[in-house]
Design a protein around this motif. Structure first.
Motif, PDB file in Angstrom:
ATOM      1  N   PHE A   1     -16.143  12.581   0.513  1.00  0.00           N
ATOM      2  CA  PHE A   1     -15.592  12.697  -0.834  1.00  0.00           C
ATOM      3  C   PHE A   1     -16.551  12.168  -1.877  1.00  0.00           C
ATOM      4  O   PHE A   1     -16.135  11.718  -2.933  1.00  0.00           O
ATOM      5  CB  PHE A   1     -14.271  11.904  -0.914  1.00  0.00           C
ATOM      6  CG  PHE A   1     -13.192  12.483  -0.061  1.00  0.00           C
ATOM      7  CD1 PHE A   1     -12.973  12.015   1.220  1.00  0.00           C
ATOM      8  CD2 PHE A   1     -12.412  13.519  -0.527  1.00  0.00           C
ATOM      9  CE1 PHE A   1     -11.988  12.570   2.020  1.00  0.00           C
ATOM     10  CE2 PHE A   1     -11.415  14.065   0.253  1.00  0.00           C
ATOM     11  CZ  PHE A   1     -11.203  13.586   1.533  1.00  0.00           C
ATOM     12  N   ALA A   2     -17.855  12.228  -1.580  1.00  0.00           N
ATOM     13  CA  ALA A   2     -18.813  11.502  -2.405  1.00  0.00           C
ATOM     14  C   ALA A   2     -19.021  12.096  -3.799  1.00  0.00           C
ATOM     15  O   ALA A   2     -18.801  11.438  -4.790  1.00  0.00           O
ATOM     16  CB  ALA A   2     -20.145  11.400  -1.681  1.00  0.00           C
TER      17      ALA A   2
ATOM     18  N   ALA B   1     -18.325  13.810  -7.076  1.00  0.00           N
ATOM     19  CA  ALA B   1     -17.135  14.251  -7.815  1.00  0.00           C
ATOM     20  C   ALA B   1     -17.316  15.647  -8.387  1.00  0.00           C
ATOM     21  O   ALA B   1     -16.381  16.426  -8.427  1.00  0.00           O
ATOM     22  CB  ALA B   1     -16.820  13.264  -8.930  1.00  0.00           C
ATOM     23  N   ASP B   2     -18.511  15.985  -8.830  1.00  0.00           N
ATOM     24  CA  ASP B   2     -18.685  17.278  -9.490  1.00  0.00           C
ATOM     25  C   ASP B   2     -18.736  18.429  -8.511  1.00  0.00           C
ATOM     26  O   ASP B   2     -18.658  19.578  -8.904  1.00  0.00           O
ATOM     27  CB  ASP B   2     -19.972  17.275 -10.323  1.00  0.00           C
ATOM     28  CG  ASP B   2     -19.841  16.374 -11.538  1.00  0.00           C
ATOM     29  OD1 ASP B   2     -20.857  15.789 -11.948  1.00  0.00           O
ATOM     30  OD2 ASP B   2     -18.723  16.268 -12.060  1.00  0.00           O
TER      31      ASP B   2
ATOM     32  N   ALA C   1     -13.040  19.303  -8.896  1.00  0.00           N
ATOM     33  CA  ALA C   1     -13.809  20.195  -9.760  1.00  0.00           C
ATOM     34  C   ALA C   1     -13.471  21.648  -9.448  1.00  0.00           C
ATOM     35  O   ALA C   1     -13.362  22.481 -10.355  1.00  0.00           O
ATOM     36  CB  ALA C   1     -15.300  19.943  -9.568  1.00  0.00           C
TER      37      ALA C   1
ATOM     38  N   THR D   1     -20.775   6.101  -6.860  1.00  0.00           N
ATOM     39  CA  THR D   1     -21.102   7.441  -6.368  1.00  0.00           C
ATOM     40  C   THR D   1     -20.105   7.888  -5.315  1.00  0.00           C
ATOM     41  O   THR D   1     -19.855   9.060  -5.152  1.00  0.00           O
ATOM     42  CB  THR D   1     -22.503   7.484  -5.739  1.00  0.00           C
ATOM     43  OG1 THR D   1     -22.623   6.348  -4.899  1.00  0.00           O
ATOM     44  CG2 THR D   1     -23.570   7.463  -6.793  1.00  0.00           C
ATOM     45  N   ARG D   2     -19.567   6.904  -4.557  1.00  0.00           N
ATOM     46  CA  ARG D   2     -18.608   7.252  -3.515  1.00  0.00           C
ATOM     47  C   ARG D   2     -17.311   6.504  -3.794  1.00  0.00           C
ATOM     48  O   ARG D   2     -17.325   5.470  -4.458  1.00  0.00           O
ATOM     49  CB  ARG D   2     -19.123   6.784  -2.170  1.00  0.00           C
ATOM     50  CG  ARG D   2     -20.398   7.440  -1.777  1.00  0.00           C
ATOM     51  CD  ARG D   2     -20.908   6.731  -0.548  1.00  0.00           C
ATOM     52  NE  ARG D   2     -21.887   7.514   0.132  1.00  0.00           N
ATOM     53  CZ  ARG D   2     -22.092   7.451   1.434  1.00  0.00           C
ATOM     54  NH1 ARG D   2     -21.364   6.665   2.159  1.00  0.00           N
ATOM     55  NH2 ARG D   2     -23.016   8.183   1.986  1.00  0.00           N
ATOM     56  N   PRO D   3     -16.184   7.013  -3.278  1.00  0.00           N
ATOM     57  CA  PRO D   3     -14.920   6.301  -3.514  1.00  0.00           C
ATOM     58  C   PRO D   3     -14.963   4.860  -3.034  1.00  0.00           C
ATOM     59  O   PRO D   3     -14.333   3.989  -3.629  1.00  0.00           O
ATOM     60  CB  PRO D   3     -13.897   7.112  -2.692  1.00  0.00           C
ATOM     61  CG  PRO D   3     -14.495   8.436  -2.526  1.00  0.00           C
ATOM     62  CD  PRO D   3     -15.962   8.260  -2.534  1.00  0.00           C
TER      63      PRO D   3
ATOM     64  N   GLU E   1     -12.048  10.437 -11.615  1.00  0.00           N
ATOM     65  CA  GLU E   1     -11.626  11.766 -11.197  1.00  0.00           C
ATOM     66  C   GLU E   1     -10.596  12.323 -12.176  1.00  0.00           C
ATOM     67  O   GLU E   1     -10.659  13.473 -12.600  1.00  0.00           O
ATOM     68  CB  GLU E   1     -11.053  11.657  -9.782  1.00  0.00           C
ATOM     69  CG  GLU E   1     -10.536  12.928  -9.189  1.00  0.00           C
ATOM     70  CD  GLU E   1     -11.587  13.981  -9.039  1.00  0.00           C
ATOM     71  OE1 GLU E   1     -12.724  13.625  -8.655  1.00  0.00           O
ATOM     72  OE2 GLU E   1     -11.298  15.151  -9.306  1.00  0.00           O
TER      73      GLU E   1
ATOM     74  N   ARG F   1     -12.312  13.300 -15.386  1.00  0.00           N
ATOM     75  CA  ARG F   1     -13.047  14.549 -15.243  1.00  0.00           C
ATOM     76  C   ARG F   1     -12.103  15.719 -15.345  1.00  0.00           C
ATOM     77  O   ARG F   1     -12.387  16.735 -15.997  1.00  0.00           O
ATOM     78  CB  ARG F   1     -13.777  14.547 -13.898  1.00  0.00           C
ATOM     79  CG  ARG F   1     -14.810  15.642 -13.766  1.00  0.00           C
ATOM     80  CD  ARG F   1     -15.152  15.836 -12.307  1.00  0.00           C
ATOM     81  NE  ARG F   1     -13.951  15.966 -11.558  1.00  0.00           N
ATOM     82  CZ  ARG F   1     -13.207  17.046 -11.594  1.00  0.00           C
ATOM     83  NH1 ARG F   1     -13.585  18.088 -12.283  1.00  0.00           N
ATOM     84  NH2 ARG F   1     -12.070  17.060 -10.948  1.00  0.00           N
TER      85      ARG F   1
ATOM     86  N   ALA G   1     -11.865  18.834 -18.166  1.00  0.00           N
ATOM     87  CA  ALA G   1     -11.800  20.270 -17.877  1.00  0.00           C
ATOM     88  C   ALA G   1     -10.605  20.904 -18.577  1.00  0.00           C
ATOM     89  O   ALA G   1     -10.708  22.000 -19.142  1.00  0.00           O
ATOM     90  CB  ALA G   1     -11.706  20.485 -16.368  1.00  0.00           C
TER      91      ALA G   1
ATOM     92  N   ARG H   1     -14.953   7.943 -19.042  1.00  0.00           N
ATOM     93  CA  ARG H   1     -15.503   8.313 -17.734  1.00  0.00           C
ATOM     94  C   ARG H   1     -16.841   7.617 -17.518  1.00  0.00           C
ATOM     95  O   ARG H   1     -17.143   7.134 -16.428  1.00  0.00           O
ATOM     96  CB  ARG H   1     -15.681   9.834 -17.680  1.00  0.00           C
ATOM     97  CG  ARG H   1     -15.997  10.305 -16.296  1.00  0.00           C
ATOM     98  CD  ARG H   1     -16.079  11.792 -16.233  1.00  0.00           C
ATOM     99  NE  ARG H   1     -16.504  12.173 -14.899  1.00  0.00           N
ATOM    100  CZ  ARG H   1     -17.246  13.229 -14.636  1.00  0.00           C
ATOM    101  NH1 ARG H   1     -17.647  14.001 -15.613  1.00  0.00           N
ATOM    102  NH2 ARG H   1     -17.580  13.510 -13.403  1.00  0.00           N
TER     103      ARG H   1
ATOM    104  N   GLN I   1     -17.830   5.000 -14.409  1.00  0.00           N
ATOM    105  CA  GLN I   1     -18.699   5.282 -13.273  1.00  0.00           C
ATOM    106  C   GLN I   1     -20.182   5.112 -13.539  1.00  0.00           C
ATOM    107  O   GLN I   1     -20.966   5.151 -12.605  1.00  0.00           O
ATOM    108  CB  GLN I   1     -18.441   6.693 -12.737  1.00  0.00           C
ATOM    109  CG  GLN I   1     -18.878   7.783 -13.644  1.00  0.00           C
ATOM    110  CD  GLN I   1     -18.632   9.149 -13.001  1.00  0.00           C
ATOM    111  OE1 GLN I   1     -17.782   9.290 -12.133  1.00  0.00           O
ATOM    112  NE2 GLN I   1     -19.367  10.121 -13.413  1.00  0.00           N
TER     113      GLN I   1
END
Lengths: 557, 387
Positions: free
Chosen positions: A100-101, A103-104, A109, B37-39, B50, B53, B57, B345, B349
């Protein structure tokens, strides 16, 4: 007396030699992990006549004692077992984290792109390129779900392979321990503890403990009986059980651990295996991977069912009701029936159901300010075989609906803001909502939509799915964010747990090493000491020699 | 407390390994510019990022719809303003046509100009929306008949992407909007009736009436009868022209010289299209054989019709204006909201580069110190001092 001087000197030199040999052995094994330091036990020699001589009988080496604390060793055994379990789980969770690294490039997405493309179709329903793009994005969404599902399936397969490899390792260790169980009592009976074999057994036991948690019972003759914490026998006397990872009878896709002792076999439950890398892998497969997989599956199902249901309520450019957009196939991941395999059904751009079958228009001659606010679908598919007319009476507190399939509704009371026909009547499947005030004689015609390909009302509904609670009461974006948070939380807790148990195991190892470890400075001091003792005893021999020479020269001619 | 050699050296090396691992993590942060970068790096921040983001959108989607609506409403507004101008020039032409000194030739040239205006109006009704459809009615391919299917876009259809132009183009009220007047076809005299106006809205009945001229030439009388109920509203009364009378709230004006037996009909106003209205005006302008009194009557009706059209255009324009305002408000709000969500955001992050670089450097210093300390362990030993 000279004779006894010689004996004393020789005895001392022999003892010193033995001590030096032991020290050399300690120094040689200074970097051997899990080596227990040896000490020579020196004692005064017992005499031939029961030890009643005046000056003593010198020194003898009684034995070599191994510096070993069984309680410290036992503590290390348990803690290193736990640490191995947590480490294995944390490593597997790190791999899950990597799925799940980015996000985009993730599922969130892909969902947003699909809904964005549906929004573009709602903006330009007659544009074939927008429709094609929407279908392509839905296909991409399905593929992205499948990719993630595939990666989870790979993690599961890796875990199961690890179970099988570790079970084979357990069997190898058990057979090693069985051999030691045979050798140690035989050598112990000779009076001296077989230190090397005991060290080897310790090492094998620690390695076994890193695979699965064990309880040991040491017998008087030096043999070891090994059991699982639940009491299942792993090694009793000369009988070693065999462990294997086999498919569970209830669910062939899951692996369980089966212990075979002689002709009897039993399944080891996860509660019994809280420790060792086997326990860690089982914990990961059952408590981490399976829940994440079912959360993902719930999201996929909710999205697919929601899209299909909303699509079926509309009609496409040819007037046909919308077909299913996504299908689930049976997947390969637990729990049984979980399908993280979505397939986008191939539809032509014209088959995207953007329109609604019925169209409500005010008649040209209306004098009131009433306008069509919404045409809701109560029951798809709509019956548009005959046109329906809504006419307001004079005064406009009553209306009549003529042409409804279930029969006309005449002179019904009208409340502004009321849905027509009022529930529970279903009529043709639609409900009309008006805004404004109708005048007497105002008329609304509800007919078949002549151009559903240019109508975007169902496309608006499809786009609005992004805000519907499709994923167990949460919107798709919220559901995915919760999934990401869940994964991250587990990874972080696994990492923290591994860190804590590693530190505890490290401290236990340190305490054990404080007792059993070799300190080179200590050994250097011992070397010096025993060297001096050897030299001193050699000097005693020399003295004995000179005494004899003096005697000879005194009595000789 | 004994210090076992092997264990203490491995333990010290562990500290170096931890420093190296931290170094690797920090340099990854600095290189990617991302803290999360990772959860597993920060679960809560990852989940919130998330959601941010996804919200970005959604905002982008809404902005696209609002921008489309704004553009289409702008072109509708511009078309309607041109249309209003065209209608006003048509009105001026018709007023000029009422000049009694104009010959048939002059009226014919006026009719030609009116034709040009008619073409302009037709083109305006079919203003394209840039995707094969029309701004005033969403269905491409049905031309004028497709007017009325109003397309709404955006979240819950909050913006209009096409305008329902039927009220302005297809369903204009006839006459003065409430009732129409006409001379009967067989009238012998040269009297005409004006378009009329509403004197008292409360007294309106919506019935049809007939005005009958009776008596003898020079001593005319006028009777008014309600056709629907058969009631004689006004018995025959002496008529002097030009005559103004009010019948059940409707103010009427008779002019010219009607002959006895002429009748004039009053009926509730129906609906007519804009183009048929203009076509009607062109027809009577070009009809050289039309008597002058009928010309006056048709002039009155056409002028009234054009006034109704101007009213309808103005109403439609105000509707278009309000839709345009709503679209623009959404665009502005969307821009500021996008900025806020992007900032959030980033805050969740992105790595604070200054902090990360300084941590990297301090970790580097610590690593060097640990390595030097490790290298010096083996220096001190009793073994070296033994002879």
């Amino acid at each position: 007396m000279t004779v006894s001087l010689l004996q004393l000197g020789l005895g001392g030199m022999a003892a010193a030699q033995g001590a030096l040999a032991n020290t050399a052995n300690n120094i040689a094994n200074a970097n051997t992990p899990d080596y227990a330091r040896r000490d020579v036990v020196l004692a005064t020699a017992a005499g031939a006549a029961g030890g009643a001589s005046l000056f003593g009988n010198g020194v003898q080496v009684e034995g070599v004692r191994r510096s070993y604390d069984q309680f410290l060793a036992g503590a290390l055994q348990g803690l290193s077992s736990q640490s191995a379990a947590d480490r294995t789980r944390a490593q597997a969770l790190d791999q899950l984290d990597a799925v799940f690294a980015d996000a985009d490039l993730g599922l969130g997405a892909a969902m947003d792109q699909a809904f964005g493309a549906l929004g573009d179709v709602a903006n330009r329903p007659a544009d074939a390129a927008a429709r094609q793009l929407a279908l392509a994005r839905i296909d991409q969404l399905a593929r992205r779900f499948n990719t993630v599902g595939q990666q989870l399936a790979t993690l599961e397969a890796q875990g199961q392979a690890r179970l099988q490899a570790d079970a084979a390792q357990v069997n190898a260790r058990l057979s090693e321990l069985r051999q030691l169980n045979a050798q140690i009592p035989a050598l112990s009976a000779a009076g001296q503890a077989p230190n090397d074999l005991l060290d080897q057994r310790d090492r094998a036991l620690l390695a076994l403990g890193e695979l699965l948690p064990v309880h040991t019972v040491t017998n008087a003759d030096g043999t070891l009986h090994i059991y699982t914490p639940a009491g299942a026998p792993l090694l009793v006397e000369q009988t070693a059980s065999t462990l294997e990872a086999a498919p569970l009878p209830g669910d062939p896709r899951q692996l369980g651990l089966r212990l075979q002792t002689g002709s009897a076999s039993q399944w080891l439950t996860t509660d019994a295996l809280v420790g060792g890398s086997l326990g860690g892998t089982l914990a990961f497969l059952g408590q981490d991977l399976a829940p994440i997989a079912s959360l993902l599956d719930a999201l996929a199902r909710g999205l697919a069912d929601g899209l299909n249901a909303a699509h079926a309520q509309g009609v496409d450019a040819t007037g046909q009701p919308g077909q299913a957009l996504l299908a689930h196939d049976a997947g390969t991941l637990r729990p049984p029936g979980a399908a993280i395999s979505l397939r986008a059904l191939s539809l032509a751009p014209a088959q995207l159901a953007t329109g609604v079958a019925a169209l409500a228009q005010p008649a040209l001659g209306n004098t009131g300010s009433a306008r069509v606010a919404r045409l809701d679908i109560a029951q798809a598919p709509l019956d548009v075989s005959q046109p329906v007319a809504l006419v307001f009476a004079d005064p406009p507190t009553q209306y009549s609906l003529t042409g409804l399939p279930g029969g006309d509704l005449l002179n019904q009371p009208y409340t502004p803001g009321q849905a027509l026909p009022p529930p529970p009547a279903t009529g043709a499947g639609w409900r009309l909502l008006l805004t404004g005030t109708p005048a007497a004689g105002d008329r609304f015609d509800i007919t078949r939509n002549p151009a559903p390909g240019a109508d975007n009302r169902n496309a608006l509904a499809l786009q609005a799915l992004a805000r519907q609670p499709l994923a167990d009461g949460a919107t798709p974006a919220q559901g995915y964010a919760a999934l990401v948070g869940e994964v991250g939380g587990r990874v972080q807790s696994g990492r923290d747990q591994a860190g804590v148990s590693e530190r505890l195991a490290g401290e236990a190892r340190q305490r054990k090493a404080q007792v059993s470890g070799v300190n080179l400075d200590e050994e250097a001091a011992a070397l010096l000491r025993h060297q001096q003792a050897y030299q001193a005893c050699a000097r005693v021999l020399q003295t004995s020699q000179s005494l004899f020479d003096a005697l000879l020269s005194a009595t000789g001619r | 407390m004994r210090v076992p050699t092997f264990h203490s050296s491995t333990h010290q090396f562990q500290a170096i390994e931890d420093r190296l691992a931290r170094q690797a993590r920090l340099s990854e942060q600095v290189a990617t510019g991302l803290r999360v970068t990772r959860p597993g790096d920060d679960p809560l921040a990852a989940a919130q990022a998330e959601l941010s983001r996804s919200e970005l959108a959604t905002l982008g989607r809404e902005q696209r719809a609002a921008r489309l609506a704004q553009g289409l409403m702008a072109s509708a507004d511009e078309a309607l303003s041109r249309g209003t101008g065209a209608l006003q020039s048509a009105r001026e032409l018709l007023v000029a046509a009422g000049n009694g000194s104009y010959s048939a030739q002059d009226r014919h040239s006026l009719a030609t100009q009116l034709r040009a205006i008619r073409e302009e109006l037709r083109a305006l009704i079919a203003t394209p929306d840039g995707a094969g459809g029309f701004v005033f009615g969403a269905d491409a391919g049905q031309g004028e008949a497709g007017l009325g299917l109003a397309l709404r876009v955006g979240e819950d259809g909050c913006h209009a992407a096409s305008v329902d132009g039927r009220a302005a183009f297809l369903a204009l009220p006839e006459g003065n909007g409430v009732f129409t007047t006409a001379s009967a076809a067989g009238n012998a005299g040269s009297g005409w009736i004006g378009a009329g106006s509403v004197a008292d809205p409360a007294a309106l009945t919506g019935h049809r009436y007939t005005l009958t001229v009776g008596g003898a030439p020079g001593a005319l009388t006028l009777a008014v009868q309600d056709v629907d109920t058969g009631v004689t509203v006004q018995p025959a009364q002496p008529l002097t022209l030009p005559a103004e009378l009010t019948v059940d709230g409707q103010r009427l004006r008779l002019e010219g010289t009607p002959a006895p037996g002429d009748t004039f009909d009053i009926a509730p106003a129906g609906r007519q299209g804009l183009l048929p209205l203009v076509d009607g005006a062109i027809a009577w302008l070009e009809d050289a054989a039309l008597p002058a009194h009928l010309r006056h009557e048709h002039l009155g009706l056409s002028l009234a019709g054009l006034d109704r059209a101007l009213e309808a255009f103005s109403l439609l324009r105000s509707q278009v204006g309000s839709e345009q305002g709503r679209a623009e408000a959404t665009l502005l709000e969307g821009e500021s909201r996008t900025l806020a969500v992007t900032a959030r955001r980033s805050q969740l992050q992105d790595a604070d580069l200054a902090e990360a670089v300084s941590s990297l450097q301090s970790n580097q210093a610590g690593l060097e110190a640990a390595l030097k300390a490790y290298a010096s362990i083996g220096q001190l030993s009793l073994m070296r001092l033994l002879p």
